[in-house]
Design a protein around this motif. Sequence first.
Motif, PDB file in Angstrom:
ATOM      1  N   VAL A  12      -8.374  -5.204 -12.232  1.00  0.00           N
ATOM      2  CA  VAL A  12      -9.450  -4.494 -11.437  1.00  0.00           C
ATOM      3  C   VAL A  12     -10.034  -5.630 -10.580  1.00  0.00           C
ATOM      4  CG1 VAL A  12     -11.473  -3.243 -11.293  1.00  0.00           C
ATOM      5  CG2 VAL A  12      -9.767  -2.674 -12.962  1.00  0.00           C
ATOM      6  N   VAL A  13     -10.217  -5.336  -9.324  1.00  0.00           N
ATOM      7  CA  VAL A  13     -10.473  -6.683  -8.338  1.00  0.00           C
ATOM      8  C   VAL A  13     -11.757  -6.171  -7.628  1.00  0.00           C
ATOM      9  CG1 VAL A  13     -10.112  -8.294  -6.483  1.00  0.00           C
ATOM     10  CG2 VAL A  13      -8.146  -7.560  -8.158  1.00  0.00           C
ATOM     11  N   GLY A  90     -11.393  -4.675   5.282  1.00  0.00           N
ATOM     12  CA  GLY A  90     -11.951  -6.066   4.762  1.00  0.00           C
ATOM     13  C   GLY A  90     -10.950  -6.436   3.685  1.00  0.00           C
ATOM     14  N   PRO A  91     -11.427  -6.935   2.583  1.00  0.00           N
ATOM     15  CA  PRO A  91     -10.196  -7.693   1.670  1.00  0.00           C
ATOM     16  C   PRO A  91      -9.850  -6.637   0.908  1.00  0.00           C
ATOM     17  CG  PRO A  91     -12.763  -8.002   1.110  1.00  0.00           C
ATOM     18  CD  PRO A  91     -12.654  -7.559   2.596  1.00  0.00           C
ATOM     19  N   SER A  92     -10.506  -5.446   0.671  1.00  0.00           N
ATOM     20  CA  SER A  92      -9.464  -4.335  -0.115  1.00  0.00           C
ATOM     21  C   SER A  92      -8.169  -4.191   0.222  1.00  0.00           C
ATOM     22  CB  SER A  92     -10.496  -3.096  -0.157  1.00  0.00           C
ATOM     23  OG  SER A  92     -11.893  -3.289  -0.554  1.00  0.00           O
ATOM     24  N   ARG A  93      -8.141  -3.937   1.760  1.00  0.00           N
ATOM     25  CA  ARG A  93      -7.087  -3.578   2.039  1.00  0.00           C
ATOM     26  C   ARG A  93      -5.653  -4.522   1.854  1.00  0.00           C
ATOM     27  NH1 ARG A  93      -8.011  -2.473   7.985  1.00  0.00           N
ATOM     28  NH2 ARG A  93      -8.654  -0.429   6.974  1.00  0.00           N
ATOM     29  N   ALA A  94      -6.092  -6.012   2.281  1.00  0.00           N
ATOM     30  CA  ALA A  94      -5.160  -6.981   1.947  1.00  0.00           C
ATOM     31  C   ALA A  94      -4.833  -7.095   0.512  1.00  0.00           C
ATOM     32  CB  ALA A  94      -5.588  -8.346   2.354  1.00  0.00           C
ATOM     33  N   LEU A  95      -5.857  -6.921  -0.518  1.00  0.00           N
ATOM     34  CA  LEU A  95      -5.797  -7.245  -1.791  1.00  0.00           C
ATOM     35  C   LEU A  95      -4.974  -6.003  -2.502  1.00  0.00           C
ATOM     36  CD1 LEU A  95      -9.246  -8.072  -3.081  1.00  0.00           C
ATOM     37  CD2 LEU A  95      -7.200  -9.449  -3.308  1.00  0.00           C
ATOM     38  N   VAL A  96      -4.929  -4.592  -1.982  1.00  0.00           N
ATOM     39  CA  VAL A  96      -3.833  -3.844  -2.311  1.00  0.00           C
ATOM     40  C   VAL A  96      -2.491  -4.237  -2.269  1.00  0.00           C
ATOM     41  CG1 VAL A  96      -3.165  -1.346  -2.073  1.00  0.00           C
ATOM     42  CG2 VAL A  96      -5.447  -1.873  -2.328  1.00  0.00           C
ATOM     43  N   ARG A  97      -2.100  -4.849  -1.117  1.00  0.00           N
ATOM     44  CA  ARG A  97      -0.872  -5.244  -0.690  1.00  0.00           C
ATOM     45  C   ARG A  97      -0.668  -6.569  -1.485  1.00  0.00           C
ATOM     46  NH1 ARG A  97      -0.380  -0.706   0.906  1.00  0.00           N
ATOM     47  NH2 ARG A  97      -1.213  -0.087   3.015  1.00  0.00           N
ATOM     48  N   GLN A  98      -1.443  -7.205  -1.827  1.00  0.00           N
ATOM     49  CA  GLN A  98      -1.237  -8.382  -2.401  1.00  0.00           C
ATOM     50  C   GLN A  98      -0.691  -8.241  -4.043  1.00  0.00           C
ATOM     51  OE1 GLN A  98      -4.681 -10.589  -1.090  1.00  0.00           O
ATOM     52  NE2 GLN A  98      -3.350 -12.198   0.048  1.00  0.00           N
ATOM     53  N   LEU A  99      -1.765  -7.304  -4.635  1.00  0.00           N
ATOM     54  CA  LEU A  99      -1.625  -6.816  -5.884  1.00  0.00           C
ATOM     55  C   LEU A  99       0.087  -6.574  -5.973  1.00  0.00           C
ATOM     56  CD1 LEU A  99      -4.583  -5.218  -6.900  1.00  0.00           C
ATOM     57  CD2 LEU A  99      -3.986  -7.205  -7.762  1.00  0.00           C
ATOM     58  N   ALA A 130      -4.095 -11.559 -12.815  1.00  0.00           N
ATOM     59  CA  ALA A 130      -5.522 -11.668 -12.529  1.00  0.00           C
ATOM     60  C   ALA A 130      -5.808 -13.169 -12.114  1.00  0.00           C
ATOM     61  CB  ALA A 130      -6.305 -11.543 -13.839  1.00  0.00           C
ATOM     62  N   ASP A 131      -5.167 -14.469 -12.631  1.00  0.00           N
ATOM     63  CA  ASP A 131      -5.467 -15.669 -12.303  1.00  0.00           C
ATOM     64  C   ASP A 131      -4.921 -15.817 -11.014  1.00  0.00           C
ATOM     65  OD1 ASP A 131      -6.265 -16.310 -14.715  1.00  0.00           O
ATOM     66  OD2 ASP A 131      -4.459 -17.163 -15.535  1.00  0.00           O
ATOM     67  N   PHE A 144     -11.251  -8.377 -13.178  1.00  0.00           N
ATOM     68  CA  PHE A 144     -11.118  -8.220 -14.700  1.00  0.00           C
ATOM     69  C   PHE A 144      -9.693  -7.415 -14.879  1.00  0.00           C
ATOM     70  CE2 PHE A 144     -15.347  -6.856 -12.527  1.00  0.00           C
ATOM     71  CZ  PHE A 144     -16.109  -7.541 -13.291  1.00  0.00           C
ATOM     72  N   GLU A 145      -9.494  -7.611 -16.133  1.00  0.00           N
ATOM     73  CA  GLU A 145      -8.196  -7.339 -16.661  1.00  0.00           C
ATOM     74  C   GLU A 145      -8.127  -6.682 -18.435  1.00  0.00           C
ATOM     75  OE1 GLU A 145      -5.879 -10.641 -18.269  1.00  0.00           O
ATOM     76  OE2 GLU A 145      -7.068 -12.037 -17.076  1.00  0.00           O
ATOM     77  N   GLY A 146      -7.378  -5.919 -18.640  1.00  0.00           N
ATOM     78  CA  GLY A 146      -7.359  -5.232 -19.910  1.00  0.00           C
ATOM     79  C   GLY A 146      -6.610  -4.050 -19.911  1.00  0.00           C
TER      80      GLY A 146
END
Length: 158
Positions: A12-13, A90-99, A130-131, A144-146
């Motif tokens: 989770v980011v 913002g960053p959310s859009r890019a993060l979804v793709r990067q994940l 996560a790293d 966060f991860e789990g």
Amino acid sequence: RLPFPDTWRCVVVVPEGPPGISGADEADAFARLPKPSEQDVHHVSHLVLMTLLPALADGDLDQFGRALTAVQEITGRWFASAQGGTFASGPSRALVRQLGDWGATGVGQSSWGPTVYGIVAGSEAASRLADRVREALGSAGQVFEGPFRSEGARVWRA
């Protein structure tokens, strides 16, 4: 209720930035959203009932992840006029793709964002993802991860 397999993990980011809309602004946004097409509604229903839930029951993370991502893409388009795109700007859009690019099997956004998530198989994969996200974000967010909680909700009386 179906429990998630013990080996599935979620990353989770929460990137820094403005929170998603809520309260009166959210009610106003919902009132202005165009109605989803009947075809989209049927497609999402089919994905959930015929792919996502059976994949969860079978412990098939690849199938589950593909269905989850497809549902997120379709339903995200329903909110595009209010949030500036399929996922929050913002960053959310890019993060979804990067994940997804970095190994998450299923990806999506929580509510109006900015929180996004990716699902992977195993704690080692979760730690690596996560790293990688932490490295990309620096100090501009939290990661966060789990595992998933499988025992359901608990209510305590005060």
